[in-house]
Design an enzyme around this catalytic site. Structure first.
Site, PDB file in Angstrom:
ATOM      1  CD  GLU A  97       1.370   5.857  -2.075  1.00  0.00           C
ATOM      2  OE1 GLU A  97       2.559   5.606  -1.811  1.00  0.00           O
ATOM      3  OE2 GLU A  97       0.991   6.880  -2.654  1.00  0.00           O
ATOM      4  CB  THR A  98      -1.609   2.676   2.444  1.00  0.00           C
ATOM      5  OG1 THR A  98      -2.928   3.164   2.232  1.00  0.00           O
ATOM      6  CG2 THR A  98      -0.655   3.830   2.625  1.00  0.00           C
TER       7      THR A  98
END
Length: 145
Positions: free
Chosen positions: A51-52
């Site tokens: 998700e980063t």
């Protein structure tokens, strides 16, 4: 000789569900270990993303969480949250989300926030992160409890 514990066995078993062409959205902890084990042992052609925004990292060491800088090392792309969820939302790309949860109710809802009353929990976790989005948008979900 070391005897594997239950968590290690779970990670290996989940890793066996991953195929060489799979695109894996990884959460923190056991799900990240399962994806890394699969990439090393069963599915070297699989692509992990976080998700980063790190896509296809080398992962020389197991990161502490998805925002650990080790996630970015050797990645093909270092994008961001929006790009990661955009990949999940593309229906032409079959993604598998590997997520951790404290509880699953009879409707299939994942609880990755706390145990006990929300306002006064027995245990509060670091948060759901992108678990809700990943569970809703991915083509397939593998959940660890």
């Amino acid at each position: 000789m070391l005897t594997p514990n239950v968590k290690e066995i779970m990670a290996i078993m989940a890793g066996r569900l991953i195929k060489n062409e799979d695109i894996l959205f990884c959460g923190t902890g056991l799900s990240l270990i399962a994806a890394a084990a699969a990439k090393k042992m069963y599915a070297p052609g699989s692509v992990m993303f976080f998700e980063t925004g790190a896509i296809d990292s080398m992962l020389l060491e197991i990161p502490l969480n998805v925002s650990d800088l080790r996630v970015m090392y050797g990645s093909s792309v270092n994008a961001g949250l929006m790009e990661a969820f955009s990949i999940l939302a593309l229906k032409k790309i079959h993604t598998k989300a590997l997520l951790g949860a404290a509880q699953i109710d009879k409707y299939g809802n994942l609880n990755s926030t706390c145990i006990g009353d929300y306002r006064h929990p027995v245990t509060r976790f670091s948060g759901s992160g992108g678990a809700c989005d990943a569970a809703c948008l991915s083509s397939e979900v593998i959940v660890f409890m």
